[in-house]
Design a protein around this motif. Structure first.
Motif, PDB file in Angstrom:
ATOM      1  N   PHE C 103       0.817  -1.217   0.000  1.00 41.67           N
ATOM      2  CA  PHE C 103       0.000   0.000   0.000  1.00 41.67           C
ATOM      3  C   PHE C 103       0.851   1.268   0.000  1.00 41.67           C
ATOM      4  O   PHE C 103       0.368   2.345   0.313  1.00 41.67           O
ATOM      5  N   LEU C 105       3.628   3.690  -2.123  1.00 37.92           N
ATOM      6  CA  LEU C 105       4.306   4.007  -3.376  1.00 37.92           C
ATOM      7  C   LEU C 105       5.711   4.482  -3.036  1.00 37.92           C
ATOM      8  O   LEU C 105       5.882   5.466  -2.316  1.00 37.92           O
ATOM      9  N   SER C 107       9.099   5.369  -5.258  1.00 33.38           N
ATOM     10  CA  SER C 107       9.651   5.404  -6.605  1.00 33.38           C
ATOM     11  C   SER C 107      11.145   5.671  -6.544  1.00 33.38           C
ATOM     12  O   SER C 107      11.589   6.672  -5.978  1.00 33.38           O
ATOM     13  N   ARG C 110      12.045   8.856  -8.372  1.00 32.96           N
ATOM     14  CA  ARG C 110      11.797  10.092  -7.661  1.00 32.96           C
ATOM     15  C   ARG C 110      12.898  10.380  -6.636  1.00 32.96           C
ATOM     16  O   ARG C 110      13.312  11.514  -6.466  1.00 32.96           O
ATOM     17  N   ARG C 159      10.056  20.872  -0.680  1.00 29.60           N
ATOM     18  CA  ARG C 159       8.591  20.902  -0.629  1.00 29.60           C
ATOM     19  C   ARG C 159       7.986  19.730  -1.386  1.00 29.60           C
ATOM     20  O   ARG C 159       6.788  19.528  -1.371  1.00 29.60           O
ATOM     21  N   TYR C 160       8.838  18.957  -2.057  1.00 27.54           N
ATOM     22  CA  TYR C 160       8.298  17.793  -2.764  1.00 27.54           C
ATOM     23  C   TYR C 160       8.102  16.613  -1.815  1.00 27.54           C
ATOM     24  O   TYR C 160       7.386  15.695  -2.114  1.00 27.54           O
ATOM     25  N   ASP C 164       2.244  14.334   4.197  1.00 26.36           N
ATOM     26  CA  ASP C 164       0.845  13.934   4.091  1.00 26.36           C
ATOM     27  C   ASP C 164       0.795  12.449   3.727  1.00 26.36           C
ATOM     28  O   ASP C 164       1.525  12.001   2.843  1.00 26.36           O
ATOM     29  N   CYS C 165      -0.060  11.698   4.440  1.00 25.39           N
ATOM     30  CA  CYS C 165      -0.152  10.253   4.185  1.00 25.39           C
ATOM     31  C   CYS C 165      -0.392   9.970   2.700  1.00 25.39           C
ATOM     32  O   CYS C 165       0.095   8.988   2.150  1.00 25.39           O
ATOM     33  N   LEU C 166      -1.196  10.871   2.088  1.00 22.92           N
ATOM     34  CA  LEU C 166      -1.592  10.648   0.695  1.00 22.92           C
ATOM     35  C   LEU C 166      -0.402  10.669  -0.255  1.00 22.92           C
ATOM     36  O   LEU C 166      -0.517  10.213  -1.385  1.00 22.92           O
ATOM     37  N   PHE C 167       0.735  11.239   0.200  1.00 26.29           N
ATOM     38  CA  PHE C 167       1.859  11.313  -0.717  1.00 26.29           C
ATOM     39  C   PHE C 167       2.408   9.928  -1.052  1.00 26.29           C
ATOM     40  O   PHE C 167       3.002   9.745  -2.100  1.00 26.29           O
ATOM     41  N   CYS C 168       2.263   8.992  -0.145  1.00 27.53           N
ATOM     42  CA  CYS C 168       2.843   7.665  -0.385  1.00 27.53           C
ATOM     43  C   CYS C 168       1.819   6.532  -0.328  1.00 27.53           C
ATOM     44  O   CYS C 168       1.965   5.531  -1.015  1.00 27.53           O
ATOM     45  N   HIS C 169       0.815   6.671   0.533  1.00 27.20           N
ATOM     46  CA  HIS C 169      -0.151   5.567   0.658  1.00 27.20           C
ATOM     47  C   HIS C 169      -1.085   5.543  -0.543  1.00 27.20           C
ATOM     48  O   HIS C 169      -1.480   6.582  -1.043  1.00 27.20           O
ATOM     49  N   HIS C 170      -1.441   4.345  -0.987  1.00 26.24           N
ATOM     50  CA  HIS C 170      -2.482   4.231  -2.001  1.00 26.24           C
ATOM     51  C   HIS C 170      -3.306   2.972  -1.783  1.00 26.24           C
ATOM     52  O   HIS C 170      -2.913   2.093  -1.053  1.00 26.24           O
TER      53      HIS C 170
END
Lengths: 230, 782, 170
Positions: C103, C105, C107, C110, C159-160, C164-170
């Motif tokens: 769950f 991400l 990369s 990145r 700033r990248y 926020d959880c949403l940056f990595c969780h999916h």
């Protein structure tokens, strides 16, 4: 930072159901076995609601795609005891599965009933396709799940735009449902950008939000020529 | 666990299973544990897309298959396809579920034991093909090639053409389809225009108004994805005015939801409504003279007098229940806006489908819709040519001379198929006995009325072979099962059918090699032909891939047309106005054309010019009232329509279709079963819509389990009460049946076709789908 | 199907992101010598082809090994295994050591290309190993988990790299 929002033109929508199927396969949403589904445990992050008015033969009906409204002031986020659902970046209402303890308070709080509790574990070949989308994790039994505006596509888009050395903008990604809509009834983009198509449509006279009076400030708008009070 | 590379490769070669199962290098156990807990995708996450064309219905929408690290992981629409514009219907998303299903047949199977006993022996392809081709050779040797029948579902026009092509040279006229409702429409248009069976396309993008007689634009009639795309353009808020849309039929279908006006009529009376409108056009002097030049004035005045006598508004109201006021309102709107009238497969399957088709064709003439911009136009000729057919030899000529088993077209009506009469003839022995039947692209026992009778007829045929990718009810009754590759493993070309007013050819290319030792139908067919001994080697393509490549060269050589490589604005109307696109660069080699075609998977062209309305008609033969036409239409006023039930507790059954099930063709995946009746927020079960008044009188309620029964059979349904259907009618979803994928709702019986008798229209040989049944609450005893 | 129990996570508070390798030791199919390869000028990305541009770094297929080892380079049992695998047309079943929860991400592109991280930062000095690591060679403090990601993500001034959880969780 864009604030993502969606406008669904009900005059254009034909209720073909393509979005519903596209969502299921894009997000590895499991097929709930029929016995469970009869108990109301079916899971469709995006459903097509049907509303009928009048008596035969003077009858009118509307089909309406229904998904997470990504409320700006989301009731579900206020009741979550573990910060599993909250208003996250880009104004998206997040649902972080590993944090979720499955208490379902958020489901009770959601006035749109678009959150789903995972009652049954997915099983490949029966509940889940053999060809899962690797970008979306399969939720385990016991958590609440919902539409994410295909957030995993945004995660990838962010990488792409950074490689191109620019900032992410309204048109950089669309969810699977918007992408496939044959009638182009769904518009997706940055609500913060007043010039974006989605903002202009959301500001049109035909636009309305579901249960506006609750003050949840949904970021999904519906367009319809019909009187919104009917 | 997701599909891993190892498992996927194992599917690709049956032999792979054994070798891969035995680990030979250390660490395998640990690897397996890891895989269970945190599946680690192999590869670096490399994404690739492949363009192809859907194969689940004849529309063949453009698709893109998504691969990550070589594994197929998703399906999306192909935005380069000018017809679908990147859209798909729900079923279009089920392709991978279908292809990767665990229920796939793993090898050719020969029956052991009684038919239907479910005992099979896995045999190799060589033996399977030899068994079948030996029978074909024997039929040729005994000079009775007509006793070989190919029965087809008809979801791929090129496949149909290949079947017909080689079958005729073999000597059998019996290339038969399971259903062909639109054939009645084509025949009716041909009759009125005087040309004989003719496929015209509705130019919906430029229609001034649309009148649908049960034509389910957004469900299963013709090309719902294209039609949805057109609808989106017609309702573009930027446009100043939207063409009015009127839907006529007994039930407010999801297509009807979009209508500006719902013209509710009694079941089976759509044709009478059309004639009522025709009367109103005459009465108000609204007849468009665009098409009238092709008819004699006696013909026109004859029609007028006849309408005045038989279909004046009061008569029409008596027959259909439509108030005269409404009729005139619709007639005025259609005339003012230069409308087009369409008729769908559901009314055409009514008791007088041909009369209905004639009535709607007549109405179109009075609207001046034939050959008009925004009306019915001639679809452009496609530059894809079939190789010239080998001349039938003496044996083949004799076989062809014995005529089709179903005697299609013998009633004086130019239909190419008589699917209802086909079974009648088989049951009664017909002019000759069938020896061998090859069934492909259809699951008869789920998709045709009166499956019990069809099973009985099948059991009387000496040898039945079925091609199927998964076991189904029909395959269970066969002697030989040939595992067929799904469309995702196949080569092909999708030619646009009459539904599209422009040319479009979709390329179908395999997303992966045939799984589970299967073969695509065309390759099976070519190999059978080769082995039957009736052909010279040069008559038959090596395989479908080689033919597709050759046909693509035809496209490259065509004068007009392009392989689109970027998404346009999707506004086909603009393309139409431009009058066509630039021709392929003559300097381009066919090799680079092929590369481009493989990349975008679609070729398209606009017609250079259209025949003028007058050219569509054959002077001297076009007729509104001639021949049997008037007699057929007169039946629309007759008592046959009413079909009154004897008992008060009976309801008239109305079959409905959805793009999830496609009448049963796509009901094999859990994905589609779950959202089978999504318009009613229901899945898994056969949904039966009734009016609340009906529910009250029958003592049933919304959400109840119900039982529909008549002397043909008994099925279980889920009752939904809604004002969308009239009292006394039950609208039942078609496509579900007793055979389900593993572990899901096994044992449910919900195929409404079990309640229908196998009636045929005596003139056309088509099915008539009418039935009545008792509806009771399911108390568990039935 | 792996099913984590939410209750357990509530107690643990920090869900594991990187699967701890402590409990097991992996025997790789071939005793790969990272040190020797690096010494001979074979860059990390020759075998881990996605390390700079992919989502995952990836493990080499036998085809990659074959390119150099088809002809005898050394007289060694390990190399013989490779040639046998080539001959039998079988892949080497490398065991991935650093496992990411499904769950999340992560990369490589990145972090390595856009974020300019070195491999060493997360994977340690694998280049100095002459036998294959049996446990993840990590230089995280304590038990590897989301804490190890979030440590960087919160400290980072980029700033990248938001938290926020949403940056990595999916």
């Amino acid at each position: 930072m864009p604030i993502w929002g969606m406008v669904i033109d009900l005059d254009r929508c034909t209720g073909c159901g393509g979005c519903m199927a596209a969502c299921k396969v894009e997000n590895n949403v499991q097929v709930v076995p029929p016995g469970e589904a009869l108990k109301g445990r079916g899971m469709h992050w995006l459903t097509i609601l049907s509303r009928t008015e009048g008596e035969y033969p003077d009858v009118e009906a509307v089909l309406q795609p229904d998904l997470c409204m990504m409320c700006d002031d989301a009731p579900c986020t206020k009741v979550c005891p573990v910060h599993a659902t909250y208003r996250g970046a880009y104004g998206l209402v997040a649902q972080i599965y590993p944090r979720c303890i499955g208490c379902r308070y958020c489901m009770a709080a959601c006035p749109y009933t678009v959150k789903f509790f995972n009652w049954t574990a997915g099983e490949e070949g029966v509940n889940l396709s053999s060809s899962l989308n690797p970008d979306v994790s399969v939720r385990p039994k016991g958590v609440v799940e919902k539409c994410t505006f295909c957030y995993h596509r945004l995660q990838k888009a962010k990488e792409r735009v950074r490689a191109e050395q620019r900032e992410i903008a309204g048109g950089d990604y669309v969810p699977a449902c918007v992408e496939m809509c044959p009638a182009k009834a769904m518009t997706f983009g940055d609500l913060d950008d007043g010039e974006s198509p989605v903002s202009r449509l959301a500001a049109s006279r035909r636009a309305s939000q579901l249960l506006e009076h609750l003050g949840t400030e949904p970021k999904v708008y519906y367009l319809s020529k019909r009187d919104r009070n009917v | 666990m997701t599909l891993t590379r190892r498992k996927f490769l194992a599917c690709l070669s049956a032999a792979g299973m054994g070798t891969l199962a035995t680990g030979w290098i250390g660490g395998r156990l640990q690897a397996m544990v890891d895989e269970k807990i945190f599946p680690m995708p192999s590869g670096v996450g490399l994404e690739r897309w492949l363009g192809t064309s859907c194969g689940l219905c004849a529309a063949g929408c453009g698709q893109r298959i998504r691969f990550v690290d070589g594994l197929p992981v998703g399906i999306a629409g192909n935005p380069l396809d000018p017809a679908s514009g990147g859209g798909l219907c729900p079923a279009g998303f089920s392709g991978l579920w279908d292809a990767l299903s665990e229920d796939r047949i793993r090898s050719p199977l020969a029956r052991r034991g009684e038919r239907g006993s479910g005992r099979w022996e896995a045999i190799g392809w060589d033996r399977a093909l030899d068994t079948l081709s030996a029978r074909l050779a024997a039929l040729r040797a005994s000079r009775t090639p007509e006793r070989f029948v190919v029965l087809e579902g008809g979801s791929d026009p090129i496949r149909s053409r290949w079947i017909e092509h080689l079958l005729a040279s073999f000597g059998s006229p019996n290339h038969c389809m399971t259903e062909n409702p639109m054939g009645l429409w084509d025949a009716a248009v041909g009759r009125v225009l005087g040309t004989g069976g003719l496929s015209l396309a509705p130019d919906l993008d430029r229609a001034g108004a649309i009148l649908s007689f049960g034509y389910e634009l957004f469900e299963t009639d013709a090309n719902p994805v294209w039609q949805s795309a057109v609808w989106g353009r017609l309702r573009d808020p930027e446009k100043e005015s939207a063409p009015p849309f009127v839907y006529a039929g007994p039930r407010l279908s999801p297509t009807g939801y979009k209508a500006d006006l719902f013209l509710a009529c009694r079941p089976g009376t759509e044709g009478a409504v059309a004639l009522g409108l025709a009367y109103a056009l005459f009465q108000e002097s609204l007849v468009d003279d665009g098409n009238l030049g092709s008819f004699t004035s006696e013909d026109i005045s004859g029609l007028r007098l006849w309408l005045r006598k038989k279909f004046h508004p009061e008569a029409v109201e008596r027959i259909t229940g439509v108030a005269p006021k409404l009729l005139f309102r619709v007639a005025r709107s259609m005339s003012r806006n230069r409308g087009i009238a369409l008729v769908g497969s559901s009314p055409l399957a009514g008791p007088n489908g041909y009369g209905t088709a004639l009535a709607v064709a007549t109405l179109n003439v009075l609207l001046g819709a034939f050959g008009r911009e925004g009306g019915w136009v001639a679809p452009p000729r496609l530059p894809v040519e079939m190789p010239s057919r080998p001349l039938p030899d003496e044996i083949a000529r004799a076989g062809l001379d014995r005529g089709r088993l179903d005697r299609a077209g013998s009633g004086g009506i130019d239909v190419k198929q008589a699917p209802g009469r086909f079974w009648e003839q088989l049951a009664s022995g017909g002019p000759y006995a069938v020896d061998t039947m090859l069934i492909t692209g259809t699951n008869l026992l789920r998709e045709l009325p009166d499956p019990g009778r069809i099973a009985k007829v099948l059991s009387s045929i000496p040898f039945v072979a079925v091609t199927a990718s998964r076991m189904n009810e029909t395959a269970e009754q066969a002697d030989l099962i040939l595992p067929e590759a799904t469309y995702l493993e196949s080569w092909g070309l999708v030619i646009s059918r009459s539904a599209l007013p422009f040319s479009r050819v979709g390329l179908r290319q395999p997303a992966f090699g045939p799984l589970y030792d299967s073969m695509q139908f065309e390759d099976i067919w070519f190999e059978l032909a080769r082995r039957s001994g009736a052909f010279e080697p040069g008559d038959i393509p090596r395989n479908m891939e080689s033919w597709v490549r050759a046909a693509a060269a035809d496209l490259a050589g065509a004068e007009r047309g392009i392989v689109p490589n970027s998404v346009g604005d999707g506004d086909l109307a603009a393309y139409l106005e431009a009058g066509g696109w630039k021709a392929t660069d003559p300097a381009e080699s066919s090799g680079s054309f092929w590369k481009r075609l493989r990349r975008s998977a679609v070729w398209t062209a606009m017609p250079a010019g259209r025949p003028s309305p007058g050219e569509l008609f054959r002077a001297g033969r076009a007729s509104l009232t001639g021949g049997d036409g008037k007699k057929e239409m007169e039946k629309l006023a007759g008592e046959e329509v009413a079909e009154k039930g004897e008992n008060g507790d009976e309801v008239a059954l109305l079959l409905t279709d959805a793009t999830t099930l496609w009448g049963g063709r796509t009901s094999g995946t859990p994905l589609m079963l779950e959202m089978a009746a999504f318009h009613q927020s229901k899945g898994w079960e056969t949904v039966c819509e009734i009016n609340p008044a009906t529910a009250e009188s029958l003592g049933v309620a919304d959400g109840d389990g119900g039982v529909l029964s008549n002397r043909k059979g008994t099925i279980h349904v889920r009752i939904v009460t809604t004002q969308k259907v009239p009292p006394g009618v039950a609208a039942v979803l078609r496509g579900l049946s007793g055979t389900w994928p593993k572990g899901l709702a096994a044992g449910r019986r919900g195929n409404p076709l079990e309640l229908f008798g196998s009636r045929e229209n005596m003139m056309t040989g088509s099915w008539i789908l009418t039935a009545r049944a008792r509806l009771t609450r399911d108390d568990g005893t039935a | 199907m792996f099913a984590f129990r939410p209750g357990v996570f509530l107690i643990a508070l920090v869900p594991a992101v990187l699967w701890p390798g402590c409990s097991r030791k992996a025997d790789q199919p071939v005793a790969f010598n990272h040190k020797l390869h690096i010494y001979n000028g074979v860059a990390c990305t020759v075998c881990h082809v996605g390390a700079e541009t992919g989502l995952r770094a990836g493990l080499p297929g036998v085809e990659t090994c074959r390119r150099c080892h088809e002809d005898l380079l050394y007289e060694s049992d390990e190399e013989a295994k490779i040639r046998l695998a080539v001959e039998l047309d079988r892949d080497l079943d490398w065991i991935p050591l650093t496992r990411l929860a499904p769950f999340v991400l992560f990369s490589h592109n990145r972090h390595v290309t856009l974020g300019k991280f070195n491999c060493v930062t997360c994977h340690g000095d694998v280049a100095s190993w002459s036998v294959p690591p049996r446990v993840p060679e990590r230089n995280f403090h304590g038990r590897p988990g989301m804490a190890d990601c979030i440590g960087c993500h919160q400290e980072s001034h980029s700033r990248y790299a938001g938290s926020d959880c949403l940056f990595c969780h999916h």
